[in-house]
Design an enzyme around this catalytic site. Structure first.
Site, mmCIF file in Angstrom:
data_model
loop_
_atom_site.group_PDB
_atom_site.id
_atom_site.type_symbol
_atom_site.label_atom_id
_atom_site.label_comp_id
_atom_site.label_asym_id
_atom_site.label_seq_id
_atom_site.Cartn_x
_atom_site.Cartn_y
_atom_site.Cartn_z
ATOM 1 N N ARG A 1 0.481 -0.921 -0.002
ATOM 2 C CA ARG A 1 0.009 -0.587 0.588
ATOM 3 C C ARG A 1 1.076 0.994 0.235
ATOM 4 O O ARG A 1 2.005 1.091 0.562
ATOM 5 C CB ARG A 1 -1.289 0.098 1.233
ATOM 6 C CG ARG A 1 -0.440 -0.683 2.651
ATOM 7 C CD ARG A 1 0.581 0.837 2.961
ATOM 8 N NE ARG A 1 0.558 1.199 3.694
ATOM 9 C CZ ARG A 1 1.185 2.169 3.335
ATOM 10 N NH1 ARG A 1 2.519 2.095 3.675
ATOM 11 N NH2 ARG A 1 0.990 3.273 3.177
ATOM 12 N N GLY A 2 0.408 2.504 0.078
ATOM 13 C CA GLY A 2 0.680 3.753 -0.322
ATOM 14 C C GLY A 2 1.545 4.323 -2.105
ATOM 15 O O GLY A 2 1.201 2.897 -2.107
ATOM 16 N N ALA A 3 0.730 5.219 -2.879
ATOM 17 C CA ALA A 3 0.649 5.329 -3.578
ATOM 18 C C ALA A 3 1.770 5.109 -4.855
ATOM 19 O O ALA A 3 1.553 4.197 -5.468
ATOM 20 C CB ALA A 3 0.245 7.024 -3.501
ATOM 21 N N ARG B 1 -7.786 -0.361 -6.718
ATOM 22 C CA ARG B 1 -7.630 0.198 -5.904
ATOM 23 C C ARG B 1 -7.781 1.413 -6.511
ATOM 24 O O ARG B 1 -6.659 2.129 -7.587
ATOM 25 C CB ARG B 1 -6.759 0.716 -5.091
ATOM 26 C CG ARG B 1 -6.588 -0.407 -3.832
ATOM 27 C CD ARG B 1 -5.594 -0.323 -2.418
ATOM 28 N NE ARG B 1 -6.186 0.712 -2.016
ATOM 29 C CZ ARG B 1 -5.969 1.080 -0.855
ATOM 30 N NH1 ARG B 1 -4.071 1.211 -0.505
ATOM 31 N NH2 ARG B 1 -6.316 2.149 0.126
ATOM 32 N N GLN C 1 -2.134 2.262 9.661
ATOM 33 C CA GLN C 1 -1.650 2.623 9.171
ATOM 34 C C GLN C 1 0.097 3.335 10.244
ATOM 35 O O GLN C 1 1.159 2.915 9.859
ATOM 36 C CB GLN C 1 -0.986 3.359 8.151
ATOM 37 C CG GLN C 1 -1.447 2.457 6.929
ATOM 38 C CD GLN C 1 -2.621 2.649 6.884
ATOM 39 O OE1 GLN C 1 -3.638 3.073 7.631
ATOM 40 N NE2 GLN C 1 -4.156 2.672 6.046
ATOM 41 N N ASP D 1 -2.007 11.161 -2.266
ATOM 42 C CA ASP D 1 -2.409 9.354 -3.172
ATOM 43 C C ASP D 1 -2.526 10.354 -4.718
ATOM 44 O O ASP D 1 -2.270 9.659 -5.622
ATOM 45 C CB ASP D 1 -3.413 8.923 -2.628
ATOM 46 C CG ASP D 1 -2.950 7.982 -1.948
ATOM 47 O OD1 ASP D 1 -3.348 8.618 -0.385
ATOM 48 O OD2 ASP D 1 -3.166 6.677 -1.588
ATOM 49 N N ASN E 1 -5.596 11.969 0.629
ATOM 50 C CA ASN E 1 -4.321 11.740 0.855
ATOM 51 C C ASN E 1 -5.125 10.297 2.074
ATOM 52 O O ASN E 1 -6.216 11.234 2.569
ATOM 53 C CB ASN E 1 -3.670 12.419 1.637
ATOM 54 C CG ASN E 1 -2.128 11.456 1.968
ATOM 55 O OD1 ASN E 1 -1.642 10.630 1.420
ATOM 56 N ND2 ASN E 1 -1.589 12.012 4.005
ATOM 57 N N LYS E 2 -4.762 10.249 3.023
ATOM 58 C CA LYS E 2 -5.097 9.333 3.794
ATOM 59 C C LYS E 2 -6.177 9.963 5.056
ATOM 60 O O LYS E 2 -6.329 11.570 5.675
ATOM 61 C CB LYS E 2 -4.132 8.294 4.772
ATOM 62 C CG LYS E 2 -4.642 7.560 5.996
ATOM 63 C CD LYS E 2 -5.871 6.333 5.423
ATOM 64 C CE LYS E 2 -5.360 5.667 4.850
ATOM 65 N NZ LYS E 2 -6.179 4.865 3.573
HETATM 66 O O1 MRU Z 1 -4.239 3.023 1.940
HETATM 67 P P1 MRU Z 1 -3.209 3.423 2.235
HETATM 68 O O2 MRU Z 1 -2.446 2.353 3.170
HETATM 69 O O3 MRU Z 1 -2.488 3.159 0.912
HETATM 70 O O4 MRU Z 1 -3.236 5.219 2.101
HETATM 71 C C1 MRU Z 1 -1.996 5.488 1.664
HETATM 72 C C2 MRU Z 1 -1.760 6.896 2.380
HETATM 73 O O5 MRU Z 1 -2.886 7.637 2.234
HETATM 74 C C3 MRU Z 1 -0.299 7.869 1.336
HETATM 75 O O6 MRU Z 1 -0.510 8.927 2.594
HETATM 76 C C4 MRU Z 1 0.063 7.948 0.323
HETATM 77 O O7 MRU Z 1 -0.650 7.160 -0.552
HETATM 78 C C5 MRU Z 1 1.229 8.886 0.727
HETATM 79 S S1 MRU Z 1 2.373 7.025 0.576
HETATM 80 C C6 MRU Z 1 4.390 7.938 -0.198
#
Ligand code: MRU
Length: 360
Positions: free
Chosen positions: A57-59, A114, A218, A259, A269-270
């Site tokens: 996970r994470g963009a 996603r 997270q 994201d 973002n999250k």
């Molecule tokens: O649902 P996730 O854990 O994939 O969400 C991740 C985030 O919101 C991060 O802040 C974002 O992807 C940036 S990662 C460098």
């Protein structure tokens, strides 16, 4: 991590090729912090499942995973079609229509895993553009090289973001972050956590406050794990504690990842990032968004145009194994929110620091 050179090496391999190059290798983030286990995927359904269930996970990390995942799934599909079980020595001089149609189909499957992080689509479109320009006999080799290039570029951009942002972390300061935008969210040293890794390597002492990040934790499970491992001081707090911590004066800067960044600068973002940005503005604390250019989406005009992923009820209804909601009570479980550009102090990118307002 003690010098600039070692920063080029990420602390662990979040997303990479397997040792034999035939699979996508992922540090399974569903098991952290308790268990450090790697899994390998090859079939497209396994890779889609790993992305959907947040094993990766994470963009930026899901962009890299999609690129490698596409290559290994394509090879897997061709092997199934031809009956060969190792394509490495095969010379594809004849046209290979199966490969072209499989590539399109596999890419669509990965793309649907996603919706919010644009890096996923960015990586897949880049792979398809490269494929279109490759002759059949160079297709697999060329796609492998491109996926490796995406992986290596991601590492380099993390380091560049870290170097661009490290000066915003001053000696003795407190910094606050939300979710995980660290080495676990990229193939390198992260985006929002990259300035922290670089400042730490330069000998700056500071303290990180990590929001636990409901509902999937997270911040608690991942950010604290990787910062503690690197020897960076970190305290985890419930998301609801952030506003009063900002008011207390203990935090001099907020760093978050992204994201997707719309053309006008609005940031997805999250979920919880928006409330944090509002609280930071009220208390005069700078709010920095750290992201590579692959997260800026010129095709999305404003934050209102960003598709926000909504996830399963059980993520809210269950605390571990325990049901914490009465039956049939509905939940609102968006995985992301949008922070308007007015609340953002800087965008820290691999090409330097941008300030709003801007249009990409
Ligand atoms: O649902 P996730 O854990 O994939 O969400 C991740 C985030 O919101 C991060 O802040 C974002 O992807 C940036 S990662 C460098």
């Amino acid at each position: 991590m003690s010098n600039g050179a070692s920063l080029l090496e990420p602390p662990f391999a979040t997303v990479s090729w397997s040792a034999d190059g035939r699979a996508l290798r992922l540090l399974d983030q569903r098991r952290l912090p308790g268990v450090e286990l790697y899994l390998e995927t090859r079939d497209v359904r396994e890779t889609v499942d790993a992305i959907r269930t947040l094993a990766v996970r994470g963009a930026p990390a899901i962009g890299v995973a999609a690129a490698i995942g596409l290559v290994v799934a394509l090879e897997h599909a061709i092997e199934a079609h031809t009956g060969l079980n190792d394509l490495s020595g095969v010379d594809f001089t004849a046209p290979l229509p199966i490969a072209r149609s499989a590539l399109e189909r596999l890419s669509q499957q990965l793309d649907a895993s996603r919706p919010t992080a644009v890096n996923l689509r960015w990586a897949l479109q880049r792979m398809l553009r490269v494929a279109a320009a490759l002759p059949d006999d160079a297709l697999l080799r060329g796609l492998r090289a491109e996926a490796t290039c995406i992986l290596e570029e991601d590492r380099a951009m993390c380091l560049a973001i870290g170097e661009a942002g490290a000066s915003f972390i001053t000696e003795g300061s407190g910094v606050l972050t939300h979710c995980n935008a660290g080495a676990l969210a990229t193939a390198g040293i992260g985006t929002a956590l990259a300035p922290m890794y670089v400042a730490h390597a330069r000998g700056v002492t500071f303290h990180v406050f990590a929001d636990e990040t409901r509902p999937l934790l997270q911040g608690a499970r991942l950010t604290s794990w990787e910062l503690q491992r690197a020897g960076i001081q970190v305290t985890v707090q419930p998301d609801g504690a952030a506003a009063s911590l900002l008011r207390s004066g203990a935090v001099q800067a907020v760093f978050v990842g992204a994201d997707r960044i719309a053309a006008n600068g609005d940031v997805a973002n999250k979920v919880g990032t928006y409330s944090l940005a509002l609280a930071a503005r009220v208390h005069g604390v700078p709010f920095h968004v750290c992201a590579p250019y692959s997260t800026f989406d010129a095709n999305t005009a404003t934050g209102d145009d960003i598709e926000i992923e909504h996830r399963h009820r059980d993520e809210i209804a269950l605390a571990g194994e325990r049901m914490v909601l009465p039956a049939h009570v509905p939940v609102n479980n968006p995985a992301f929110d949008v922070t308007p550009r007015e609340l953002i102090t800087h965008y820290i990118t691999e090409r330097g620091v941008l300030s709003p307002p801007f249009h990409i």
